[in-house]
Design a protein around this motif. Sequence first.
Motif, PDB file in Angstrom:
ATOM      1  N   GLY A   9      35.870  21.903  42.985  1.00 16.39           N
ATOM      2  CA  GLY A   9      37.192  22.471  43.212  1.00 16.39           C
ATOM      3  C   GLY A   9      37.416  23.766  42.463  1.00 16.39           C
ATOM      4  O   GLY A   9      37.966  24.728  43.009  1.00 16.39           O
ATOM      5  N   PHE A  10      36.986  23.807  41.211  1.00 13.00           N
ATOM      6  CA  PHE A  10      37.147  25.015  40.407  1.00 13.00           C
ATOM      7  C   PHE A  10      36.409  26.199  41.041  1.00 13.00           C
ATOM      8  O   PHE A  10      36.938  27.305  41.135  1.00 13.00           O
ATOM      9  N   VAL A  11      35.165  25.927  41.461  1.00 10.11           N
ATOM     10  CA  VAL A  11      34.346  26.996  42.051  1.00 10.11           C
ATOM     11  C   VAL A  11      34.920  27.424  43.403  1.00 10.11           C
ATOM     12  O   VAL A  11      35.028  28.618  43.696  1.00 10.11           O
ATOM     13  N   LYS A  12      35.298  26.440  44.208  1.00  9.31           N
ATOM     14  CA  LYS A  12      35.843  26.730  45.539  1.00  9.31           C
ATOM     15  C   LYS A  12      37.126  27.559  45.441  1.00  9.31           C
ATOM     16  O   LYS A  12      37.405  28.409  46.288  1.00  9.31           O
ATOM     17  N   SER A  13      37.916  27.315  44.406  1.00  9.66           N
ATOM     18  CA  SER A  13      39.183  28.032  44.238  1.00  9.66           C
ATOM     19  C   SER A  13      38.978  29.507  43.909  1.00  9.66           C
ATOM     20  O   SER A  13      39.897  30.317  44.029  1.00  9.66           O
TER      21      SER A  13
ATOM     22  N   ALA B 207      34.076  16.494  41.279  1.00 11.92           N
ATOM     23  CA  ALA B 207      35.272  16.939  41.998  1.00 11.92           C
ATOM     24  C   ALA B 207      35.867  18.178  41.338  1.00 11.92           C
ATOM     25  O   ALA B 207      36.250  19.139  42.016  1.00 11.92           O
ATOM     26  N   LEU B 208      35.940  18.157  40.014  1.00  8.29           N
ATOM     27  CA  LEU B 208      36.501  19.300  39.287  1.00  8.29           C
ATOM     28  C   LEU B 208      35.609  20.529  39.437  1.00  8.29           C
ATOM     29  O   LEU B 208      36.098  21.635  39.704  1.00  8.29           O
ATOM     30  N   THR B 209      34.312  20.339  39.280  1.00  8.48           N
ATOM     31  CA  THR B 209      33.381  21.463  39.404  1.00  8.48           C
ATOM     32  C   THR B 209      33.488  22.114  40.769  1.00  8.48           C
ATOM     33  O   THR B 209      33.648  23.334  40.896  1.00  8.48           O
TER      34      THR B 209
ATOM     35  N   LYS C 270      38.462  30.515  40.917  1.00 11.04           N
ATOM     36  CA  LYS C 270      38.925  30.739  39.547  1.00 11.04           C
ATOM     37  C   LYS C 270      37.762  30.952  38.578  1.00 11.04           C
ATOM     38  O   LYS C 270      37.928  31.554  37.514  1.00 11.04           O
ATOM     39  N   ILE C 271      36.601  30.409  38.954  1.00  9.98           N
ATOM     40  CA  ILE C 271      35.428  30.576  38.103  1.00  9.98           C
ATOM     41  C   ILE C 271      34.186  30.593  38.985  1.00  9.98           C
ATOM     42  O   ILE C 271      34.132  29.911  40.018  1.00  9.98           O
ATOM     43  N   ASP C 272      33.199  31.376  38.601  1.00 11.10           N
ATOM     44  CA  ASP C 272      31.958  31.490  39.363  1.00 11.10           C
ATOM     45  C   ASP C 272      31.012  30.364  38.966  1.00 11.10           C
ATOM     46  O   ASP C 272      30.924  30.005  37.785  1.00 11.10           O
ATOM     47  N   ALA C 273      30.287  29.822  39.938  1.00 16.79           N
ATOM     48  CA  ALA C 273      29.367  28.715  39.674  1.00 16.79           C
ATOM     49  C   ALA C 273      28.323  29.073  38.620  1.00 16.79           C
ATOM     50  O   ALA C 273      27.870  28.201  37.863  1.00 16.79           O
ATOM     51  N   LYS C 274      27.953  30.341  38.551  1.00 14.00           N
ATOM     52  CA  LYS C 274      26.945  30.749  37.579  1.00 14.00           C
ATOM     53  C   LYS C 274      27.456  30.645  36.142  1.00 14.00           C
ATOM     54  O   LYS C 274      26.659  30.666  35.194  1.00 14.00           O
ATOM     55  N   ASN C 275      28.782  30.503  35.989  1.00 15.34           N
ATOM     56  CA  ASN C 275      29.381  30.370  34.662  1.00 15.34           C
ATOM     57  C   ASN C 275      29.760  28.929  34.333  1.00 15.34           C
ATOM     58  O   ASN C 275      30.518  28.671  33.402  1.00 15.34           O
ATOM     59  N   VAL C 276      29.223  27.993  35.126  1.00 15.77           N
ATOM     60  CA  VAL C 276      29.469  26.569  34.902  1.00 15.77           C
ATOM     61  C   VAL C 276      28.155  25.914  34.477  1.00 15.77           C
ATOM     62  O   VAL C 276      27.128  26.057  35.150  1.00 15.77           O
ATOM     63  N   PHE C 277      28.202  25.183  33.375  1.00 15.90           N
ATOM     64  CA  PHE C 277      27.030  24.492  32.841  1.00 15.90           C
ATOM     65  C   PHE C 277      27.348  23.002  32.734  1.00 15.90           C
ATOM     66  O   PHE C 277      28.513  22.619  32.632  1.00 15.90           O
ATOM     67  N   ALA C 278      26.320  22.183  32.767  1.00 13.67           N
ATOM     68  CA  ALA C 278      26.569  20.740  32.670  1.00 13.67           C
ATOM     69  C   ALA C 278      25.361  20.020  32.089  1.00 13.67           C
ATOM     70  O   ALA C 278      24.208  20.411  32.318  1.00 13.67           O
ATOM     71  N   TYR C 279      25.681  18.972  31.353  1.00 16.68           N
ATOM     72  CA  TYR C 279      24.629  18.091  30.822  1.00 16.68           C
ATOM     73  C   TYR C 279      24.976  16.644  31.135  1.00 16.68           C
ATOM     74  O   TYR C 279      26.146  16.232  31.035  1.00 16.68           O
ATOM     75  N   ALA C 280      23.970  15.883  31.535  1.00 16.64           N
ATOM     76  CA  ALA C 280      24.098  14.439  31.732  1.00 16.64           C
ATOM     77  C   ALA C 280      22.730  13.828  31.450  1.00 16.64           C
ATOM     78  O   ALA C 280      21.693  14.465  31.722  1.00 16.64           O
ATOM     79  N   PRO C 281      22.687  12.627  30.910  1.00 13.10           N
ATOM     80  CA  PRO C 281      21.401  11.996  30.575  1.00 13.10           C
ATOM     81  C   PRO C 281      20.467  11.839  31.773  1.00 13.10           C
ATOM     82  O   PRO C 281      19.257  11.991  31.640  1.00 13.10           O
ATOM     83  N   ASN C 282      21.042  11.538  32.947  1.00 16.37           N
ATOM     84  CA  ASN C 282      20.227  11.391  34.153  1.00 16.37           C
ATOM     85  C   ASN C 282      19.930  12.784  34.711  1.00 16.37           C
ATOM     86  O   ASN C 282      20.676  13.329  35.512  1.00 16.37           O
TER      87      ASN C 282
END
Length: 266
Positions: A19-23, A15-17, A25-37
């Motif tokens: 929303g942040f991108v849609k707003s 939801a945060l990712t 305020k930040i470009d998706a290319k500058n968002v990184f994420a890690y999860a075990p799955n």
Amino acid sequence: MEKIAFIGMGNMAQALTGGFVKSGKIDAKNVFAYAPNQEKLAKNAEKYGFNPCGSLKEAVCAADTVFMACKPYQIEDVLAEAGRDLSKKALISIALGWNFHAYEKIFSAYTEPPRIQFVMPNTPAMVGEGVFLFEKSNSLRPEERSQIWQLFEALGTVEELPDNLMGIGGAISGCGPAFADLFIEAYADAAVKYGIPRATAYKLVSQTLLGAAKLQLQTGEHPAVLKDSVCSPAGSTIRGVTALEEQGLRNACIKSIDAIMDFAKK
């Protein structure tokens, strides 16, 4: 704040990712994420446009601001693995119970510890109507905190609370959606009882609750004043209000919060 990383990509992080991108305020290319799955992470990356990372270290090192969005019980292991990679970064925690002072103890031995801000979100953030509580104690730089604040504002209402009120604030905004859902379900059941189809019943009750809440927020009127404006003398609404009072609605609401606060003390 140029690049952000999410540790964990559950519903709230998604939801945060989004929303942040849609707003903008930040470009998706500058968002990184890690999860075990990794398989699920890849699917979410395709949906939201962020960069999936194959390791915790990769995600942390790619960003200057890290969002701790994993389960609370996982955080100690995450911090042990991330170690010094978190130094000098901004760390935004949305994990219940992991407030500023909890992190401060862990990072007390660091020469250059991360800068911490605890934020308590709620599930309506998924539709851009969230409530985000910022703990007053933090170690972010002023301009940094302002940027983070603006990010969250894109998804709802942001309020700062003193440290000692974060618990009750979380009980109201964090647990509150479940209570509102009970209200919706109960009144929808009543509508169905008298012949309205289930889907229509949910729509009518949910929109009525949304409209009433929006009216209070926008007018700033005391809820009692708004209630009185609907209750005509000897009318139907006051009879319904009387029935709710007889059944102890207000007391039940207060007791639900008492139960949460008592549990939190244990």
